[in-house]
Design an enzyme around this catalytic site. Structure first.
Site, PDB file in Angstrom:
ATOM      1  N   ASP A 190       0.842  -1.197   0.000  1.00 47.81           N
ATOM      2  CA  ASP A 190       0.000   0.000   0.000  1.00 47.81           C
ATOM      3  C   ASP A 190       0.881   1.251   0.000  1.00 47.81           C
ATOM      4  O   ASP A 190       1.899   1.308   0.699  1.00 47.81           O
ATOM      5  CB  ASP A 190      -0.866  -0.018   1.272  1.00 47.81           C
ATOM      6  CG  ASP A 190      -1.774   1.198   1.394  1.00 47.81           C
ATOM      7  OD1 ASP A 190      -2.708   1.323   0.593  1.00 47.81           O
ATOM      8  OD2 ASP A 190      -1.524   2.037   2.288  1.00 47.81           O
ATOM      9  N   GLU A 224       1.733  -0.495  -4.981  1.00 46.36           N
ATOM     10  CA  GLU A 224       0.766   0.505  -5.414  1.00 46.36           C
ATOM     11  C   GLU A 224       1.499   1.811  -5.700  1.00 46.36           C
ATOM     12  O   GLU A 224       1.918   2.517  -4.783  1.00 46.36           O
ATOM     13  CB  GLU A 224      -0.304   0.735  -4.349  1.00 46.36           C
ATOM     14  CG  GLU A 224      -1.452   1.542  -4.921  1.00 46.36           C
ATOM     15  CD  GLU A 224      -1.976   2.597  -3.973  1.00 46.36           C
ATOM     16  OE1 GLU A 224      -3.063   3.127  -4.251  1.00 46.36           O
ATOM     17  OE2 GLU A 224      -1.299   2.919  -2.985  1.00 46.36           O
TER      18      GLU A 224
HETATM   19  C1  LAG Z   1      -3.889   3.909  -0.095  1.00 47.45           C
HETATM   20  N1  LAG Z   1      -3.067   3.678  -1.026  1.00 47.45           N
HETATM   21  O1  LAG Z   1      -1.957   4.365  -1.182  1.00 47.45           O
HETATM   22  C2  LAG Z   1      -5.158   3.176   0.017  1.00 47.45           C
HETATM   23  O2  LAG Z   1      -5.447   2.484  -1.195  1.00 47.45           O
HETATM   24  C3  LAG Z   1      -6.228   4.152   0.390  1.00 47.45           C
HETATM   25  O3  LAG Z   1      -7.482   3.523   0.423  1.00 47.45           O
HETATM   26  C4  LAG Z   1      -5.869   4.752   1.744  1.00 47.45           C
HETATM   27  O4  LAG Z   1      -6.777   5.820   2.101  1.00 47.45           O
HETATM   28  C5  LAG Z   1      -4.507   5.410   1.716  1.00 47.45           C
HETATM   29  N2  LAG Z   1      -3.595   4.896   0.757  1.00 47.45           N
HETATM   30  C6  LAG Z   1      -3.837   5.265   3.073  1.00 47.45           C
HETATM   31  O5  LAG Z   1      -3.462   3.923   3.299  1.00 47.45           O
HETATM   32  C7  LAG Z   1      -7.906   5.466   2.891  1.00 47.45           C
HETATM   33  C8  LAG Z   1      -9.009   6.478   2.694  1.00 47.45           C
HETATM   34  C9  LAG Z   1      -8.669   7.781   3.374  1.00 47.45           C
HETATM   35  C10 LAG Z   1      -8.388   7.534   4.843  1.00 47.45           C
HETATM   36  C11 LAG Z   1      -7.194   6.579   4.908  1.00 47.45           C
HETATM   37  C12 LAG Z   1      -6.799   6.235   6.349  1.00 47.45           C
HETATM   38  O6  LAG Z   1      -9.215   6.712   1.292  1.00 47.45           O
HETATM   39  O7  LAG Z   1      -9.811   8.650   3.265  1.00 47.45           O
HETATM   40  O8  LAG Z   1      -8.082   8.754   5.494  1.00 47.45           O
HETATM   41  O9  LAG Z   1      -7.539   5.347   4.253  1.00 47.45           O
HETATM   42  O10 LAG Z   1      -7.859   5.640   7.028  1.00 47.45           O
HETATM   43  C13 LAG Z   1      -8.871   9.056   6.646  1.00 47.45           C
HETATM   44  C14 LAG Z   1      -9.635  10.375   6.474  1.00 47.45           C
HETATM   45  C15 LAG Z   1      -8.628  11.507   6.352  1.00 47.45           C
HETATM   46  C16 LAG Z   1      -7.763  11.546   7.603  1.00 47.45           C
HETATM   47  C17 LAG Z   1      -7.083  10.197   7.741  1.00 47.45           C
HETATM   48  C18 LAG Z   1      -6.234  10.123   8.997  1.00 47.45           C
HETATM   49  O11 LAG Z   1     -10.426  10.300   5.285  1.00 47.45           O
HETATM   50  O12 LAG Z   1      -9.354  12.749   6.244  1.00 47.45           O
HETATM   51  O13 LAG Z   1      -6.789  12.577   7.479  1.00 47.45           O
HETATM   52  O14 LAG Z   1      -8.067   9.155   7.799  1.00 47.45           O
HETATM   53  O15 LAG Z   1      -7.025  10.213  10.140  1.00 47.45           O
END
Ligand code: LAG
Ligand code: CA
Length: 457
Positions: A190, A224
């Site tokens: 990832d 990735e």
């Molecule tokens: C990835 N690949 O590089 C994953 O495929 C993707 O799904 C991951 O984001 C990201 N990188 C981190 O491993 C997902 C969500 C994000 C989420 C993150 C962490 O798309 O939206 O962020 O996982 O859970 C969330 C909040 C953010 C916040 C963060 C930290 O949406 O606003 O800043 O958590 O608290």
């Protein structure tokens, strides 16, 4: 196992996004093994944050708080081990989504017990990582044109591991080697682009060989990398395969627009095919930047079938669940955020991999064969041979396409694996007679026909 696993090359990956371990195991036995899938990408198995205040979103998984496998919202360590064993007996590998660039972020809770009860706060994971194990740039990546920032600052506020340090490299390798010891055969890395290349190399060089059933040797790795002008896939191909996001955009736009006649050349100019993992949609694109997804129905299934028929890249089939409105919505779950077992005919599980299962046998049967000759009819219709081993026709228009196709196939009665499956010699689909190398078919609107030499009835 109940079914004999098909012999030969098996490299197709299916991402059973958010599935419980016990459900993955059942799918390996009932569907994946018999149809010749090579591997399942499972959701991250390490302990993660629990965000009750946000309704237990799917992305809890991408915020590790320890490398304990017991337990996540998808089950216990024992259930994980049972899944790996059951799938291996069915001839299907498990690839783990390895979240190793970062730990947790601030999110709705900055600290807490994780899913397995561990205490943590951002930059402090007792017994594993302390503050010195994180990079000094403790702010979001701001300038995506600055490679150093992309690799050393925080991706969406997630505490960025100091992967240059031996302590961090050793802890990550311990985690991955525990999984290899259980029988895991490979990894999706990832956010690999956010880890310096040398650090990825140093971590992977610490890995043990995989289970002898998989021939020993190094774990399969795909990284990735969302390539841009600052960091390309070529920086990471020395360490393993890479995700090819341009393929995703090319195939998705082509099928969405009904403009597929040029696609015999799909992948030209991109990452070399033997290093590229390809997909129509993934769990991020289907939410953040959808071009063609499960919500598009038959046209999307058609694109995934095409991906399985075309020789470029290692295909990764998506298997999704639906949500309405908020893309943060987690999978079907109990009140405490524990994921429910998959039932493909209930809840919000889509299980679109089942609609393309027969095409996995086509992919395997034609491995190593070139593409062509091909025929087109307007911009929305394309048919091609895969040497003398297979022939497939695709119709991305809203009206049926009837014609006689000239193939290199031996004469016989073939199972149409674009519209059903061929398992244990049983054809659950229409059949076509090839005579003098020719067959006549009516390819349905938004449909395909696909014949191959290992599905002669
Ligand atoms: C990835 N690949 O590089 C994953 O495929 C993707 O799904 C991951 O984001 C990201 N990188 C981190 O491993 C997902 C969500 C994000 C989420 C993150 C962490 O798309 O939206 O962020 O996982 O859970 C969330 C909040 C953010 C916040 C963060 C930290 O949406 O606003 O800043 O958590 O608290
Ligand atoms: Ca980093």
């Amino acid at each position: 196992p109940a079914h004999a696993a098909p012999a030969g090359n098996r490299d197709v990956i299916v991402h059973l996004f958010q599935w419980r371990w016990e459900s993955v195991a059942e799918e390996c036995e009932s569907t994946l093994g018999p149809n010749g899938f090579g591997a399942v990408q499972v959701s991250p198995p390490q302990e993660h944050v629990v965000l009750a205040g946000e309704g237990y979103p799917w992305w809890q998984d991408y915020q590790p708080v320890s490398y304990a496998l017991d337990q996540t919202r998808r089950g216990t360590r024992a259930e994980f081990v049972d899944m790996v064993d059951t799938c291996r007996e069915a001839g299907v590998k498990i690839y783990v989504d390895a979240v190793v660039n970062h730990m947790s972020g601030t999110g709705s809770v900055g600290s807490g017990p994780g899913s397995a009860g561990s205490t943590y706060s951002k930059y402090d994971y007792p017994g594993l990582y302390q503050s010195q194990d994180f990079n000094d740039c403790r702010r979001d990546i701001a300038d995506w044109n600055d490679k150093w920032e992309v690799q050393h600052c925080e991706l969406v506020g997630l505490s960025d591991l100091r992967t240059s340090s031996d302590h961090v490299r050793d802890r990550i390798a311990d985690y991955l080697n525990e999984l290899v010891g259980i029988g895991v055969a490979g990894f999706r890395i990832d956010a690999a682009k956010h880890i310096p290349e040398a650090d990825v190399q140093a971590i992977l060089s610490r890995l043990d060989d995989v289970h002898p059933d998989w021939g020993g040797g190094r774990p399969y790795v795909f990284q990735e990398v969302i390539a841009d002008g600052t960091i390309g896939t070529g920086s990471y191909t020395p360490m393993g395969d890479v995700t090819e996001f341009q393929y995703h955009r090319d195939i998705s736009h082509a099928f969405a627009d009904g403009s597929i006649a040029h696609l015999t050349g799909l992948g030209g100019g991109l990452t070399p095919g033997d290093k590229a993992v390809v997909f129509v949609a993934n769990h991020d694109t289907q939410r953040n930047d959808p071009i063609l997804t499960h919500a598009d129905g038959a046209r999307y299934d058609l694109a995934q079938k095409f991906m399985l028929a075309h020789p470029y890249g290692t295909p990764k089939v998506m298997s999704s669940y639906t949500w309405s409105g908020d893309p943060r919505t987690g999978p079907p779950m109990d009140a405490d955020g524990t994921t429910r077992p998959t039932d493909c005919s209930a809840d919000r599980w889509v299980c679109e991999h089942r609609a393309v299962a027969g095409m996995v046998s086509f992919h395997n049967a034609v491995a190593g064969q070139g593409i062509g000759p091909s025929v087109t009819d307007g911009s929305g219709r394309l048919a091609f041979a895969r040497g003398s081993a297979g022939y497939a026709a695709f119709n991305a228009t809203s009206s049926a396409w009837t014609r006689t196709f000239t193939t290199g196939l031996p004469d016989g009665t073939y199972c149409d694996v674009a519209n059903g499956t061929f398992v244990d010699g049983v054809c659950d689909a229409p059949t076509y007679q090839v005579s003098g190398g020719r067959f006549t078919a009516t390819v349905p609107a938004d449909g395909a026909v696909a014949l191959h030499v290992e599905a002669l009835t």
